[in-house]
Design a protein around this motif. Structure first.
Motif, PDB file in Angstrom:
ATOM      1  N   THR A   7       0.832  -1.204   0.000  1.00 49.52           N
ATOM      2  CA  THR A   7       0.000   0.000   0.000  1.00 49.52           C
ATOM      3  C   THR A   7       0.869   1.256   0.000  1.00 49.52           C
ATOM      4  N   HIS A   8       0.308   2.316  -0.563  1.00 46.70           N
ATOM      5  CA  HIS A   8       1.006   3.598  -0.545  1.00 46.70           C
ATOM      6  C   HIS A   8       1.145   4.083   0.896  1.00 46.70           C
ATOM      7  N   SER A  50      -2.553   0.667  -9.094  1.00 49.57           N
ATOM      8  CA  SER A  50      -3.771   1.458  -9.237  1.00 49.57           C
ATOM      9  C   SER A  50      -3.421   2.721 -10.019  1.00 49.57           C
ATOM     10  N   ARG A  51      -4.406   3.329 -10.655  1.00 56.59           N
ATOM     11  CA  ARG A  51      -4.164   4.582 -11.376  1.00 56.59           C
ATOM     12  C   ARG A  51      -4.245   5.802 -10.465  1.00 56.59           C
ATOM     13  N   GLU A  52      -4.582   5.611  -9.199  1.00 56.33           N
ATOM     14  CA  GLU A  52      -4.645   6.753  -8.287  1.00 56.33           C
ATOM     15  C   GLU A  52      -3.234   7.291  -8.053  1.00 56.33           C
ATOM     16  N   THR A  53      -3.116   8.608  -7.953  1.00 55.46           N
ATOM     17  CA  THR A  53      -1.813   9.274  -7.934  1.00 55.46           C
ATOM     18  C   THR A  53      -0.879   8.726  -6.861  1.00 55.46           C
ATOM     19  N   LYS A  54      -1.378   8.556  -5.658  1.00 55.32           N
ATOM     20  CA  LYS A  54      -0.524   8.110  -4.550  1.00 55.32           C
ATOM     21  C   LYS A  54       0.067   6.724  -4.798  1.00 55.32           C
ATOM     22  N   ALA A  55      -0.723   5.831  -5.380  1.00 48.91           N
ATOM     23  CA  ALA A  55      -0.224   4.498  -5.688  1.00 48.91           C
ATOM     24  C   ALA A  55       0.757   4.537  -6.854  1.00 48.91           C
ATOM     25  N   CYS A 140       0.976  -2.301  -6.330  1.00 47.83           N
ATOM     26  CA  CYS A 140       0.932  -1.091  -5.507  1.00 47.83           C
ATOM     27  C   CYS A 140      -0.506  -0.586  -5.439  1.00 47.83           C
ATOM     28  N   GLY A 141      -1.040  -0.531  -4.234  1.00 49.09           N
ATOM     29  CA  GLY A 141      -2.444  -0.188  -4.116  1.00 49.09           C
ATOM     30  C   GLY A 141      -2.806   0.487  -2.815  1.00 49.09           C
ATOM     31  N   HIS A 142      -3.926   0.041  -2.253  1.00 51.13           N
ATOM     32  CA  HIS A 142      -4.591   0.767  -1.180  1.00 51.13           C
ATOM     33  C   HIS A 142      -5.001  -0.153  -0.031  1.00 51.13           C
ATOM     34  N   GLY A 143      -5.245   0.488   1.117  1.00 48.87           N
ATOM     35  CA  GLY A 143      -5.512  -0.273   2.325  1.00 48.87           C
ATOM     36  C   GLY A 143      -6.795  -1.068   2.340  1.00 48.87           C
ATOM     37  N   ALA A 144      -7.912  -0.472   1.928  1.00 47.08           N
ATOM     38  CA  ALA A 144      -9.188  -1.180   2.028  1.00 47.08           C
ATOM     39  C   ALA A 144      -9.259  -2.357   1.058  1.00 47.08           C
ATOM     40  N   ASN A 174       2.360  -0.570   3.997  1.00 48.50           N
ATOM     41  CA  ASN A 174       2.464  -1.941   4.504  1.00 48.50           C
ATOM     42  C   ASN A 174       2.259  -2.929   3.358  1.00 48.50           C
ATOM     43  N   GLY A 175       2.790  -4.116   3.528  1.00 52.58           N
ATOM     44  CA  GLY A 175       2.639  -5.107   2.480  1.00 52.58           C
ATOM     45  C   GLY A 175       2.465  -6.511   3.021  1.00 52.58           C
ATOM     46  N   PHE A 176       1.986  -7.394   2.147  1.00 49.33           N
ATOM     47  CA  PHE A 176       1.922  -8.818   2.468  1.00 49.33           C
ATOM     48  C   PHE A 176       2.247  -9.618   1.212  1.00 49.33           C
ATOM     49  N   VAL A 177       2.795 -10.801   1.412  1.00 42.57           N
ATOM     50  CA  VAL A 177       3.144 -11.698   0.309  1.00 42.57           C
ATOM     51  C   VAL A 177       2.079 -12.780   0.212  1.00 42.57           C
TER      52      VAL A 177
END
Length: 201
Positions: A7-8, A50-55, A140-144, A174-177
């Protein structure tokens, strides 16, 4: 195939700007740059975002370290919260709690959790099918939506207790595999500072 969902980190909050256009804050960018500089990312890794700027800002740093392009898809975006737009932090947290507690309901017009989960799982599955054997992949993405993905792969009930804010570092990053084909969750949310190169082996 082992893959990392990341996540970003922290963002610049601005009520005058649509949330998908928010970029990383100075702290968030510093964390992302430090992660990319630690040689954790394998050369040649495929980087999806994701296409969102932060990601995208996170993905671009990671892809530069891997020497590969970014493959961006709007279907990897965060749960659709456009019905409410920006919410003050306390109200956002209360609404997010209800989003996870009642996954089959639309909370104040938000995309339902079960629909967001189906979308992110399908999108990750499609992207994973394009990854050559033995090639690492980073999403690369988001929390929810990341939490919803984690719940599906780990065969866990949708719950806010599975969210990165309850398990990983505050502020994101944060991340997970996981191995989607094997339906295996190999780690839980972990701060990017603690992710190591051997996670991809």
């Amino acid at each position: 195939m082992r893959a990392l969902y990341l996540t970003h980190p922290q963002v610049r909050i601005d009520a005058a700007i649509p949330v998908p256009l928010w970029g990383l804050s100075a702290e968030g960018r510093a964390r992302a740059e430090a992660f990319a500089a630690r040689n954790v990312v394998p050369k040649g890794a495929m980087v999806f975002s994701s296409r969102e700027t932060k990601a995208l800002e996170l993905a671009e740093l990671i892809a530069a370290a891997a020497g590969t392009p970014v493959f961006a898809d709007h279907l990897m975006g965060e749960n659709d919260r456009s019905a409410t737009g920006f919410l003050p932090p306390a109200l956002f947290e209360e609404t997010a709690d209800r989003f996870f507690t009642f996954p089959q309901q639309s909370i104040d017009g938000w995309e339902r959790a079960i629909d967001a989960q189906a979308r992110i799982v399908s999108t990750i599955r499609t992207a994973s099918a394009s990854v050559p054997p033995d090639t690492p992949a980073i999403f690369c993405g988001h929390g929810a939506v990341g939490t919803l993905l984690k719940c599906r792969i780990g065969n866990r009930r949708i719950s806010r207790e599975e969210d990165q804010g309850h398990i990983g570092a505050p502020g994101g990053g944060n991340g997970f595999v996981f191995d989607l084909a094997a339906k295996q969750l190999l780690t839980d949310w972990t701060p990017m500072e603690e992710i190591a190169a051997d996670w991809f082996e």
